[in-house]
Structure formats: structure tokens, C-alpha cells
Scaffold this active site. Structure first.
Site, PDB file in Angstrom:
ATOM      1  N   GLU A  93       0.887  -1.170   0.000  1.00 43.21           N
ATOM      2  CA  GLU A  93       0.000   0.000   0.000  1.00 43.21           C
ATOM      3  C   GLU A  93       0.921   1.214   0.000  1.00 43.21           C
ATOM      4  O   GLU A  93       1.542   1.518   1.019  1.00 43.21           O
ATOM      5  CB  GLU A  93      -0.878   0.007   1.259  1.00 43.21           C
ATOM      6  CG  GLU A  93      -1.805  -1.186   1.404  1.00 43.21           C
ATOM      7  CD  GLU A  93      -3.012  -1.108   0.478  1.00 43.21           C
ATOM      8  OE1 GLU A  93      -3.210  -0.068  -0.169  1.00 43.21           O
ATOM      9  OE2 GLU A  93      -3.741  -2.109   0.388  1.00 43.21           O
ATOM     10  N   CYS A 116      -2.392   9.644   2.337  1.00 44.05           N
ATOM     11  CA  CYS A 116      -2.080   8.939   1.085  1.00 44.05           C
ATOM     12  C   CYS A 116      -3.176   9.162   0.061  1.00 44.05           C
ATOM     13  O   CYS A 116      -2.907   9.252  -1.128  1.00 44.05           O
ATOM     14  CB  CYS A 116      -1.861   7.459   1.346  1.00 44.05           C
ATOM     15  SG  CYS A 116      -3.240   6.656   2.150  1.00 44.05           S
TER      16      CYS A 116
HETATM   17  P1  NAD Z   1       8.279   5.148   4.536  1.00 39.84           P
HETATM   18  O1  NAD Z   1       8.308   4.360   3.277  1.00 39.84           O
HETATM   19  O2  NAD Z   1       9.392   6.073   4.816  1.00 39.84           O
HETATM   20  O3  NAD Z   1       8.217   4.169   5.808  1.00 39.84           O
HETATM   21  C1  NAD Z   1       7.176   3.252   5.984  1.00 39.84           C
HETATM   22  C2  NAD Z   1       7.642   2.172   6.942  1.00 39.84           C
HETATM   23  O4  NAD Z   1       8.679   1.405   6.330  1.00 39.84           O
HETATM   24  C3  NAD Z   1       8.228   2.689   8.253  1.00 39.84           C
HETATM   25  O5  NAD Z   1       7.806   1.837   9.296  1.00 39.84           O
HETATM   26  C4  NAD Z   1       9.720   2.582   8.026  1.00 39.84           C
HETATM   27  O6  NAD Z   1      10.465   2.452   9.210  1.00 39.84           O
HETATM   28  C5  NAD Z   1       9.798   1.318   7.200  1.00 39.84           C
HETATM   29  N1  NAD Z   1      10.994   1.201   6.364  1.00 39.84           N
HETATM   30  C6  NAD Z   1      11.771   2.203   5.893  1.00 39.84           C
HETATM   31  N2  NAD Z   1      12.743   1.684   5.113  1.00 39.84           N
HETATM   32  C7  NAD Z   1      12.570   0.344   5.094  1.00 39.84           C
HETATM   33  C8  NAD Z   1      13.250  -0.734   4.459  1.00 39.84           C
HETATM   34  N3  NAD Z   1      14.315  -0.527   3.680  1.00 39.84           N
HETATM   35  N4  NAD Z   1      12.792  -1.993   4.646  1.00 39.84           N
HETATM   36  C9  NAD Z   1      11.696  -2.208   5.418  1.00 39.84           C
HETATM   37  N5  NAD Z   1      11.006  -1.227   6.050  1.00 39.84           N
HETATM   38  C10 NAD Z   1      11.452   0.026   5.894  1.00 39.84           C
HETATM   39  O7  NAD Z   1       6.870   5.880   4.558  1.00 39.84           O
HETATM   40  P2  NAD Z   1       6.351   6.922   5.638  1.00 39.84           P
HETATM   41  O8  NAD Z   1       7.072   8.194   5.426  1.00 39.84           O
HETATM   42  O9  NAD Z   1       6.353   6.296   6.988  1.00 39.84           O
HETATM   43  O10 NAD Z   1       4.812   7.065   5.215  1.00 39.84           O
HETATM   44  C11 NAD Z   1       4.375   7.954   4.245  1.00 39.84           C
HETATM   45  C12 NAD Z   1       4.097   7.204   2.951  1.00 39.84           C
HETATM   46  O11 NAD Z   1       3.141   6.192   3.186  1.00 39.84           O
HETATM   47  C13 NAD Z   1       3.473   8.100   1.893  1.00 39.84           C
HETATM   48  O12 NAD Z   1       4.044   7.822   0.647  1.00 39.84           O
HETATM   49  C14 NAD Z   1       2.003   7.704   1.927  1.00 39.84           C
HETATM   50  O13 NAD Z   1       1.314   7.952   0.728  1.00 39.84           O
HETATM   51  C15 NAD Z   1       2.114   6.241   2.211  1.00 39.84           C
HETATM   52  N6  NAD Z   1       0.853   5.717   2.759  1.00 39.84           N
HETATM   53  C16 NAD Z   1       0.123   4.876   1.982  1.00 39.84           C
HETATM   54  C17 NAD Z   1      -1.087   4.392   2.458  1.00 39.84           C
HETATM   55  C18 NAD Z   1      -1.934   3.459   1.633  1.00 39.84           C
HETATM   56  O14 NAD Z   1      -2.838   2.855   2.174  1.00 39.84           O
HETATM   57  N7  NAD Z   1      -1.676   3.308   0.338  1.00 39.84           N
HETATM   58  C19 NAD Z   1      -1.518   4.753   3.736  1.00 39.84           C
HETATM   59  C20 NAD Z   1      -0.743   5.602   4.495  1.00 39.84           C
HETATM   60  C21 NAD Z   1       0.456   6.073   4.000  1.00 39.84           C
END
Ligand code: NAD
Length: 510
Positions: free
Chosen positions: A255, A289
Site C-alpha cells: 500500500e 495517502c
Molecule cells: P516510509 O516508506 O518512509 O516508511 C514506511 C515504513 O517502512 C516505516 O515503518 C519505516 O520504518 C519502514 N521502512 C523504511 N525503510 C525500510 C526498508 N528498507 N525496509 C523495510 N522497512 C522500511 O513511509 P512513511 O514516510 O512512513 O509514510 C508515508 C508514505 O506512506 C506516503 O508515501 C504515503 O502515501 C504512504 N501511505 C500509503 C497508504 C496506503 O494505504 N496506500 C496509507 C498511508 C500512507
């Protein structure tokens, strides 16, 4: 400080459980508005994550054996435990993520609805059921059921720290899986709060457990032997998660980000469209998002729409106070992204009709409404994730659809209009769309939620969201020896001829 002391005590307990004699590193979660400490959390390394997943595997069998009614009872108890303390959780969300308490409260309400739906529908959607054996196998009884994977890893973001991971947590649990949850390092206290409430109502085994940390902990979870990984976060991180999961052929649900558009057709209620666009773009500081980042308004209503949107946007204010329209940006990096997108849009000839570069005043960003922004600008092509929106004039609704569909993202969309609005909602390339409202689909638990293209794949919520956390299992049982035996070396030529004749009769007609 009292909260910090409690956090430290719980952190120590966690570390004793999962780190043995080793002393883990800790990281701090801070209030984005004040910089105050909210809590300290252990950084789970590879070994610690593996230990948690091993524990979860032991719990998984017990949880699966409870059956649908046993799990439903416990999940409903979890939902009650959360809503009874809704004020505590909303307060924590306010401190850790910066969102106004009222917004946090509404987010919790939505999440509780999702738990109730998942718990109440899991049996109906997933239980063993008979299917028709079809023309060739009338002698077989055929069944399909949806079995849990075992242990599901859930990696969550910070922007909706309750509602967003709940789409995976509640549905994976209702389907009979144990879950290991890694919340964002920006909202670990909220993640821990949810896990603690679950442990109160399911004290027997650690069916839902917590690991904390950043990218390395997330990678460790992907490699720790989970049977499925449900990721919510940015598209860039999703690609890394998928690459790591590919090493072990671990299935993934992704997602990811979005660049949702709102279309205003010529027969729209322009005031309602402006109201919805403003809220869709600015609420939660634009860190949604499925927030509105682009508007395409048809020529006939464009000027009226821009006026209505600008008039309303000038009254919207972020701030630390409870009654503020929205709070600070949750992470410092987002401030840089917003600044870059606004500067780039203006440098390319765009105009700010509300706000501008001065709207970025850390940790807050005031509303920014941009017009005349070229389509190739970052503010139109990349996810901004801030309280900004571009408004673009289009000839008609068909041009609007083309522009919407030019994006590599495809999460949600909204259409305002009458005669053609539903048709347009079906034509835009997105996983979800709402007509004459924004993000309504996210509050209907029966509707699957997810995206296409760079917004990811797989679905949470609804029946599809339950099946997402299961493996279909098909079984046939021979009820009697068939008159025409086809699967034997003693097959008679007549059997093949008669079968082909039958199939010709049924399928061969013009
Ligand atoms: P992010 O990708 O920076 O981090 C998301 C999660 O992944 C965090 O828990 C982070 O610690 C972890 N993470 C980071 N690097 C990783 C790696 N290499 N391997 C595994 N895990 C890792 O995203 P964010 O800044 O926390 O959230 C914002 C983003 O999330 C935006 O792009 C938003 O659109 C998206 N989002 C999508 C939905 C949806 O349902 N489609 C819902 C909410 C947020």
C-alpha cells in the site's frame, strides 16, 4: 516526564523479553510540535526480530485453532478496549504525530469500524464452502476454504498510525494469523498502545507483537521467516521491501503513495467541490495517502472554483492548539519536500493564489493553492504529502480523465458533477473513487482499499482484504466412480469421444 518514565520501564521489559542479556540501542519518539520526548524504544535487530517471529509462530497455531467464533469474540473485545479509551489514544496521537485530537478521535472511530467488520465477516468470507464441480467432474464434491498464512509481518507508516496499519492488523488477525507489527519510528508509542490493548484481551499468547526501529528493523522483519509481509508506506521503500521479500519468495501486500486528483465537471456544485478539495488537500497537514493533491476543473467552472477554494483556504490555519485546523508536519523531511515542490512550481511559471514559499514555517505549513502549474512539475507528478494543491483548467471532463490517468500513481480519486460523474469515476485509473465527496470509500469497511501502478497492489478492507491474508485451499472428494473414466491408462477411446461430444454440445454453439 511521567509518560517518559513509563515508556522507559516498558521498553526495558520489552528488551528483556526479546534481547536476552544484550542491551539494545534505543531511539526516541518526539512530539513534532514541541520536541518533547514521548517515549524511548528499543531498536530491534535481526536476532531480536527473529525471536519475536519465532514466538509469534508458536502463538499462530493456538490462534488459528480458536476458530472464527473464538477469534471474533476476542477481536470484538479488542475493539471495545480501544474505543473505551479513545481519549487516551487520541491524546497520544496528538503528542506523537501532531494531529489535532479531534482528527485522532475520528481516525480511531474508523479503525474500530474496520476491526468490527473484519471480525464479523471473516467466517462468512473465508470458511469452507462447496463449489459446483462443473461439467467434467460431476462425480466430485468440491470445496474451497481460505487458510491463514501463519505469521504476517506488518510494516506501518506514521501519517494515520491507527487506521492505516489496522487495515492489515485486523484483517490478518481475523483471518487466523499471528502478526508482528513494526510501526513507523515516528509513531512507535501509538503502535505499542494498540498492541498492549490487544494483549489485555488476548493474554494467553503473543498473537500480536511489536518490534520497533527504522529501515534495518523493517528489513529484518522481511527476512525473519514471516509468511507474508504487508507494507504501507512510500513507493520507494515498497520497492526495497519487495526486493528483500523476493529473496525468500515471501508474498507482499504493498500500500504505497498517491497523487490523488479531484475532477470538477461543469454541472458540479462548485461550493461543495471547493469545500471537499480543501479538506481533502489540507486535513492532517496534507499528509494523507488518499489526500487531494491535484484538481482538474473544466473551463466553464474553473474561475468560480478557484475563487471558492482560495476564499476558504485563507481561513484555514495550522497550529499547536486543540482547535487548530491541522497540526505540524510530522517529519522534518516533509518540510523539505513541500518547499521543493512549491519553489519548482513557481519557477516553472505557476502562481500561488494562496500562500507561497513563505507558507513553510517549520514545523507548520500554511495552506498553499497553486494554479497554472505545468504538468511536468514535481507538484503535479510527485507525491507532495503536504497542505498544497494544484488547480488546472481543462477543456472538459474527458481531458480531465486523461490528465488524471497520466500519473504513475493510482490510489484514490474524486469527481464532482452530475450527469457524467459516475462514468468518470469508473474511467479514472485508481483503486478507489468517490463521487461528490472525498475519501468516502475509506470509511466503508466492505470496500477493498488499495491502489494501482506506483500506488501498489493487493487490498486491505472488505472481503478482498480478508482473503489477502489467506491461502485458498481447494479439495475435491470423489463421490462415485464416473461412468466415463478419463484419468486412467485403461481409458476407452469412447470415453474421450463422448466427453468431446458433450463439451461441443455445451461450448461449441455459435
Ligand atoms: P516510509 O516508506 O518512509 O516508511 C514506511 C515504513 O517502512 C516505516 O515503518 C519505516 O520504518 C519502514 N521502512 C523504511 N525503510 C525500510 C526498508 N528498507 N525496509 C523495510 N522497512 C522500511 O513511509 P512513511 O514516510 O512512513 O509514510 C508515508 C508514505 O506512506 C506516503 O508515501 C504515503 O502515501 C504512504 N501511505 C500509503 C497508504 C496506503 O494505504 N496506500 C496509507 C498511508 C500512507
Amino acid at each position: 516526564m511521567a509518560a517518559a518514565a513509563t515508556s522507559a520501564a516498558v521498553s526495558t521489559a520489552v528488551s528483556e523479553m526479546t534481547f536476552g542479556a544484550r542491551i539494545p540501542d534505543f531511539f526516541d519518539s518526539l512530539d513534532p510540535a514541541t520536541g518533547d520526548l514521548v517515549g524511548s524504544f528499543a531498536v530491534h535487530d535481526d536476532d531480536a526480530v527473529r525471536a519475536v517471529v519465532a514466538d509469534a509462530r508458536r502463538a499462530a497455531q493456538w490462534w488459528a485453532d480458536l476458530g472464527f467464533p473464538g477469534r471474533e469474540r476476542r477481536l470484538k473485545a479488542w475493539k471495545s478496549a480501544i474505543i473505551r479509551r479513545v481519549d487516551d489514544l487520541a491524546e497520544l496521537m496528538h503528542r506523537e504525530g501532531g494531529k489535532p485530537v479531534a482528527d485522532g478521535t475520528l481516525e480511531i472511530v474508523l479503525a474500530v469500524e474496520q476491526i468490527g467488520w473484519a471480525a464479523g465477516h471473516a467466517a462468512k468470507v473465508l470458511e469452507r464452502r462447496r463449489v459446483r464441480p462443473g461439467l467434467l467432474m460431476p462425480n466430485q464434491a468440491a470445496t474451497v476454504e481460505y487458510q491463514p498464512y501463519g505469521v504476517v509481518g506488518v510494516i506501518g507508516p506514521w501519517n494515520y498510525p491507527v487506521y492505516t496499519p489496522m487495515g492489515s492488523l485486523a484483517y490478518a488477525l481475523a483471518a487466523g494469523n499471528a502478526v508482528v507489527f513494526k510501526p513507523s519510528p515516528y509513531t512507535p508509542a501509538v503502535g505499542r498502545w494498540l498492541v498492549e490493548r490487544f494483549a489485555e484481551v488476548v493474554p494467553e499468547h503473543t498473537v500480536l507483537s511489536l518490534v520497533t526501529g527504522d529501515a534495518d528493523t523493517g528489513t529484518a522483519l522481511c527476512r525473519a521467516g514471516v509468511d507474508k509481509l504487508a507494507f504501507t508506506g512510500s513507493t520507494a521503500t515498497a520497492k526495497k521491501v519487495m526486493a528483500v521479500c523476493a529473496e525468500t519468495l515471501t508474498p507482499v501486500l504493498l500500500e504505497c503513495g498517491g497523487k490523488d486528483a479531484l475532477v470538477v465537471d461543469s454541472d458540479a456544485d462548485v461550493g461543495a467541490a471547493a469545500d471537499a478539495a480543501l479538506w481533502g488537500a489540507m486535513s492532517n497537514s496534507g499528509q494523507t495517502c488518499i489526500g487531494i493533491e491535484r484538481v482538474y476543473a473544466v473551463d466553464a467552472v474553473y474561475d468560480e472554483f478557484v475563487r471558492a477554494l482560495a476564499d476558504r483556504a485563507r481561513h484555514v490555519r495550522p497550529g499547536p492548539e486543540r482547535g487548530a485546523d491541522y497540526g505540524p508536519m510530522t517529519t522534518p523531511q516533509q518540510l523539505d519536500v513541500v518547499r521543493r515542490h512549491v519553489d519548482d512550481a513557481l519557477a516553472r511559471g505557476g502562481r500561488a493564489v494562496v500562500g507561497g514559499p513563505g507558507s513553510v514555517r517549520p514545523p507548520y505549513v500554511d495552506p498553499v493553492v497553486l494554479v497554472d502549474v505545468p504538468e511536468e512539475s514535481a507538484a503535479v507528478t510527485e507525491e507532495t504529502f503536504g497542505p498544497t494543491v494544484t488547480v488546472t483548467r481543462v477543456r472538459d471532463a474527458d481531458e480531465a480523465v486523461d490528465r488524471v490517468n497520466a500519473s504513475r500513481y493510482g490510489l484514490g480519486a474524486a469527481v464532482f458533477g452530475q450527469a457524467r460523474a459516475v462514468e468518470i469515476a469508473h474511467r479514472v485509473r485508481s483503486g478507489m473513487a468517490s463521487v461528490n465527496s472525498v475519501i468516502a470509500f475509506a470509511a466503508v469497511p466492505a470496500l477493498p482499499f488499495g491502489g494501482v501502478g506506483d500506488s501498489g497492489f493487493g487490498r486491505v478492507h472488505g472481503a478482498d482484504g480478508l482473503r489477502e491474508f489467506t491461502r485458498p485451499k481447494s479439495v475435491t472428494r470423489q463421490r462415485f466412480t464416473p461412468p466415463l473414466r478419463l484419468t486412467t491408462f485403461r481409458r476407452r477411446p469412447l470415453a474421450v469421444k463422448a466427453t468431446v461430444g458433450l463439451v461441443r454440445l455445451v461450448h461449441g454453439r455459435r
